[in-house]
Each structure stands twice: as structure tokens, then as C-alpha cells.
Design a protein around this motif. Structure first.
Motif, short mmCIF file in Angstrom:
data_model
loop_
_atom_site.label_atom_id
_atom_site.label_comp_id
_atom_site.label_asym_id
_atom_site.label_seq_id
_atom_site.Cartn_x
_atom_site.Cartn_y
_atom_site.Cartn_z
N MET A 1 0.82 -1.19 0.00
CA MET A 1 0.00 0.00 0.00
C MET A 1 0.86 1.25 0.00
O MET A 1 0.36 2.32 -0.30
N LYS A 2 2.13 1.10 0.32
CA LYS A 2 3.01 2.27 0.34
C LYS A 2 3.12 2.93 -1.02
O LYS A 2 3.36 4.13 -1.11
N SER A 3 2.93 2.16 -2.08
CA SER A 3 3.04 2.72 -3.42
C SER A 3 1.73 3.35 -3.90
O SER A 3 1.70 3.98 -4.95
N PHE A 4 0.65 3.18 -3.16
CA PHE A 4 -0.64 3.77 -3.53
C PHE A 4 -0.55 5.29 -3.42
O PHE A 4 0.17 5.82 -2.57
N PRO A 5 -1.32 6.02 -4.23
CA PRO A 5 -1.39 7.48 -4.09
C PRO A 5 -1.90 7.87 -2.69
O PRO A 5 -2.64 7.11 -2.06
N ASP A 6 -1.50 9.04 -2.23
CA ASP A 6 -1.87 9.50 -0.89
C ASP A 6 -3.37 9.48 -0.65
O ASP A 6 -3.83 9.05 0.41
#
Length: 93
Positions: A1-6
Motif C-alpha cells: 500500500m506504500k506505493s498507492f497514491p496518498d
């Protein structure tokens, strides 16, 4: 999920918080994923950059097990994502 947009990460965080508080989520935000395993559901998030999915399993009333997240690029959930989710869930349980 770290790569998901804010913005997607914020939505996912709020949904997980609601689940921990005992909320029952339904379509269009969440739906069952029996193809992964019984009791598994997916959070469904959309953003300009695409569709995102987070698989979860509610083990206890206040314990939400998040075990797989990915950006969805096809209309159906790809079989490799389902296979990976099954393996991760089995490992965690």
C-alpha cells in the motif's frame, strides 16, 4: 500500500479504521471475495491513477487482517493476484 497514491491510502486507512470499530462495509466500497477464501473481502478504491484493491479478513470483531494490496489493471482480478493472496492468507493464519 506504500506505493498507492496518498488519497487512496487515506481512503483505505479510513475504511480499515471503520472496520476495526465494527462497521459493516458493502458495495461499492467492499465486497466478498470467495475466490480467495471464505470470509475474505476486498476494499475497492478508485482514483485518477486507476483502481486499487486491498484484501482483508476479519478474524475477531476488532482485528482486521490485511494481507494483500495491489493496483488493479484489468476488469477481473488476475489469477496471479488471487493465488498470491491465498498463499499470504494461509501463511498468516
Amino acid at each position: 500500500m506504500k506505493s498507492f497514491p496518498d488519497d487512496v491510502r487515506r481512503e483505505v486507512g479510513k475504511a480499515i479504521f471503520d472496520l476495526q470499530k465494527g462497521a459493516k462495509l458493502s458495495m461499492p466500497l467492499s465486497r466478498p471475495m470467495p475466490s480467495v477464501a471464505a470470509g475474505v473481502e476486498e476494499l475497492r478504491m478508485k482514483a485518477r491513477s486507476g483502481a486499487y484493491r486491498v484484501f482483508y479478513f476479519i478474524k475477531l470483531e476488532t482485528a482486521v487482517l490485511i494481507f494483500h494490496a495491489f493496483q488493479k489493471k484489468t476488469p477481473k482480478t488476475p489469477p496471479p493476484e488471487i493465488k498470491l493472496a491465498r498463499a499470504r492468507l494461509k501463511e498468516m493464519l
